[in-house]
Design a protein around this motif. Structure first.
Motif, short mmCIF file in Angstrom:
data_model
loop_
_atom_site.label_atom_id
_atom_site.label_comp_id
_atom_site.label_asym_id
_atom_site.label_seq_id
_atom_site.Cartn_x
_atom_site.Cartn_y
_atom_site.Cartn_z
N GLY A 22 0.82 -1.20 0.00
CA GLY A 22 0.00 0.00 0.00
C GLY A 22 0.86 1.26 0.00
N MET A 23 1.97 1.20 0.75
CA MET A 23 2.86 2.36 0.82
C MET A 23 3.61 2.56 -0.49
N PHE A 24 4.08 1.43 -1.07
CA PHE A 24 4.77 1.54 -2.36
C PHE A 24 3.81 2.08 -3.42
N LEU A 25 2.54 1.70 -3.31
CA LEU A 25 1.53 2.18 -4.24
C LEU A 25 1.35 3.69 -4.10
N ALA A 26 1.18 4.16 -2.85
CA ALA A 26 1.02 5.60 -2.62
C ALA A 26 2.25 6.34 -3.14
N TYR A 27 3.41 5.78 -2.86
CA TYR A 27 4.68 6.38 -3.33
C TYR A 27 4.66 6.54 -4.85
N SER A 28 4.32 5.47 -5.57
CA SER A 28 4.44 5.52 -7.03
C SER A 28 3.41 6.46 -7.65
N ILE A 29 2.21 6.54 -7.05
CA ILE A 29 1.20 7.46 -7.56
C ILE A 29 1.68 8.91 -7.41
N TYR A 30 2.19 9.24 -6.21
CA TYR A 30 2.64 10.62 -5.98
C TYR A 30 3.90 10.95 -6.77
N ARG A 31 4.77 9.93 -6.96
CA ARG A 31 5.96 10.18 -7.77
C ARG A 31 5.55 10.45 -9.22
N GLY A 32 4.49 9.75 -9.67
CA GLY A 32 3.99 9.98 -11.02
C GLY A 32 3.39 11.37 -11.18
N LYS A 33 2.79 11.86 -10.08
CA LYS A 33 2.16 13.18 -10.15
C LYS A 33 3.18 14.32 -10.01
N TYR A 34 4.18 14.12 -9.16
CA TYR A 34 5.19 15.19 -8.93
C TYR A 34 6.61 14.68 -9.20
N PRO A 35 6.92 14.26 -10.43
CA PRO A 35 8.24 13.67 -10.70
C PRO A 35 9.41 14.60 -10.41
N ASP A 36 9.26 15.91 -10.74
CA ASP A 36 10.39 16.84 -10.58
C ASP A 36 10.70 17.13 -9.12
N THR A 65 -5.04 -0.06 -9.38
CA THR A 65 -4.99 1.33 -8.92
C THR A 65 -4.39 2.22 -10.01
N TYR A 66 -3.36 1.70 -10.72
CA TYR A 66 -2.77 2.49 -11.82
C TYR A 66 -3.79 2.76 -12.91
N THR A 67 -4.56 1.73 -13.30
CA THR A 67 -5.54 1.95 -14.37
C THR A 67 -6.58 2.98 -13.93
N ASP A 68 -6.92 2.97 -12.63
CA ASP A 68 -7.88 3.94 -12.12
C ASP A 68 -7.30 5.36 -12.20
N PHE A 69 -6.12 5.54 -11.59
CA PHE A 69 -5.52 6.88 -11.59
C PHE A 69 -5.15 7.33 -13.01
N GLY A 70 -4.66 6.39 -13.83
CA GLY A 70 -4.23 6.72 -15.18
C GLY A 70 -5.37 7.16 -16.07
N SER A 71 -6.60 6.68 -15.78
CA SER A 71 -7.74 7.01 -16.63
C SER A 71 -8.47 8.26 -16.15
N ARG A 72 -7.95 8.90 -15.12
CA ARG A 72 -8.52 10.18 -14.68
C ARG A 72 -7.57 11.30 -15.10
N THR A 73 -8.00 12.53 -14.96
CA THR A 73 -7.13 13.64 -15.36
C THR A 73 -6.18 14.03 -14.24
N TRP A 74 -6.22 13.25 -13.15
CA TRP A 74 -5.42 13.60 -11.98
C TRP A 74 -3.93 13.53 -12.29
N MET A 75 -3.54 12.53 -13.12
CA MET A 75 -2.13 12.38 -13.45
C MET A 75 -1.89 12.71 -14.92
N GLY A 76 -0.72 13.26 -15.22
CA GLY A 76 -0.37 13.59 -16.59
C GLY A 76 0.13 12.37 -17.35
N VAL A 77 -0.75 11.71 -18.04
CA VAL A 77 -0.34 10.55 -18.82
C VAL A 77 -0.09 11.01 -20.26
N PRO A 78 1.09 10.77 -20.82
CA PRO A 78 1.40 11.23 -22.17
C PRO A 78 0.44 10.64 -23.20
#
Lengths: 221, 105
Positions: free
Chosen positions: A41-55, B90-103
């Motif tokens: 769950g923590m690795f998941l939260a980490y990867s989602i936020y890293r995807g959102k704020y990579p820089d 979870t990735y498919t969920d977040f990836g299919s919303r505008t929340w994350m910048g998917v190229p």
């Protein structure tokens, strides 16, 4: 009560000692899989936020000391080696070997925790502790919010990992006393074996934490 | 009274463990050095690939899974599957919303 047939190595509900060992191993693995989901769950939260704020994550990651992190990884890998040697000594029924390797593992485990404490202390001095007054990370401008998300994840993940290490240190101490009391033999070494599984699992968690927390886009610096 | 059944666990040699240990140390050095090289988006792929190799070494040798019962191996694969469901869905969920910048979206 007919206890003549019942020993630690073969309790009455099992047909053979090997069957009993397999059952213990399986039980431990099922516990470890629940741990995978717990950390997952923590690795998941980490990867989602890293995807959102990579820089921001790259800058925040580069503020960690990579050499201390790598050295601590080596310390933990050494402790996994000494642990597996303790398990090997227990399989061969060498009591002094079990005690020797377990004490080495214990020392390495505590070394890891000491280094971790030093690193955390550094975060307090550098105002990199999320939620505390004066939190500030240089190089991310106004993105202090995402930066504090990185450090929240950093403290949660390394903290949970360190908590497992503390439990592991307790288990090792108990095993050393049990080995001294002569509880283990070439016929019965299950507690050493499954404690080894736990210790290696905690090592694996760190194997993933190290590159994910310390090694994001180091070349940018 | 040692049982010499088919499933009696073999004891690995010190050499085997030492080689696995050296491989783990080498992988740690490599992953740290590679992090300073600009690989673009592949930097995380390489870091995770090395981490997965290290995990496999620990699981197969230090945790004796290569000697473990088939049931244990099956349960492990089941655990991996559930973990992938956790991540993948979870990735498919977040990836299919505008929340994350998917190229490309």
């Amino acid at each position: 009560m007919h206890s003549e047939e019942q020993t630690l190595a073969l309790r009455e509900q099992f047909d053979t000692a090997a069957q009993q060992r397999d059952a213990s191993t399986l039980g431990m693995w099922i516990f470890l899989i629940t741990e995978v989901m717990f950390f997952g769950g923590m690795f998941l939260a980490y990867s989602i936020y890293r995807g959102k704020y990579p820089d921001v994550f790259a800058v925040a990651s580069s503020s960690l000391n990579v050499y201390i992190g790598a050295a601590n990884t080596v310390v933990l890998l050494c402790s996994s080696f000494t642990m597996v040697m303790a398990v090997r000594a227990s399989q061969l029924g060498k009591r002094s070997g079990i005690i020797f390797w377990l004490i080495l593992t214990l020392i390495l485990g505590m070394t890891f925790l000491g280094v971790k404490a030093f690193e955390w202390n550094e975060k307090f001095e550098m105002h990199h502790v999320p939620g505390m007054a004066g939190f500030h990370l240089d190089g991310v401008g106004t993105s202090q919010g995402p930066a504090s998300i990185f450090f929240s994840l950093y403290f949660a993940m390394t903290g949970l990992h360190a908590m497992h290490m503390v439990v592991g240190v307790g288990i090792l101490t108990m095993l050393i006393f049990q080995a001294k009391a002569g509880k283990f033999s070439a016929e019965y070494w299950t507690p050493v074996d499954i404690s080894g599984l736990y210790w290696h699992f905690v090592d694996i968690v760190w194997i993933f934490l190290f590159p994910l927390l310390y090694l994001i886009d180091r070349h940018l610096k | 009274m040692q049982e010499h059944t088919e499933s009696h666990e073999p004891v690995d040699s010190v050499m085997t463990y030492a080689l696995v240990f050296l491989a783990l140390i080498a992988a740690t050095v490599i992953t740290t050095a590679v992090a300073f090289v600009d690989l673009g988006a592949f930097s995380v792929v390489v870091a995770l690939a090395i981490a997965i190799c290290k995990m496999l070494l620990v699981v197969l040798f230090f945790m004796h899974v290569r000697h473990s019962a088939k049931l244990t191996k099956l349960v492990l694969l089941g655990g991996v599957l559930w973990f992938l469901i956790l991540m993948g869905m979870t990735y498919t969920d977040f990836g299919s919303r505008t929340w994350m910048g998917v190229p490309g979206r």
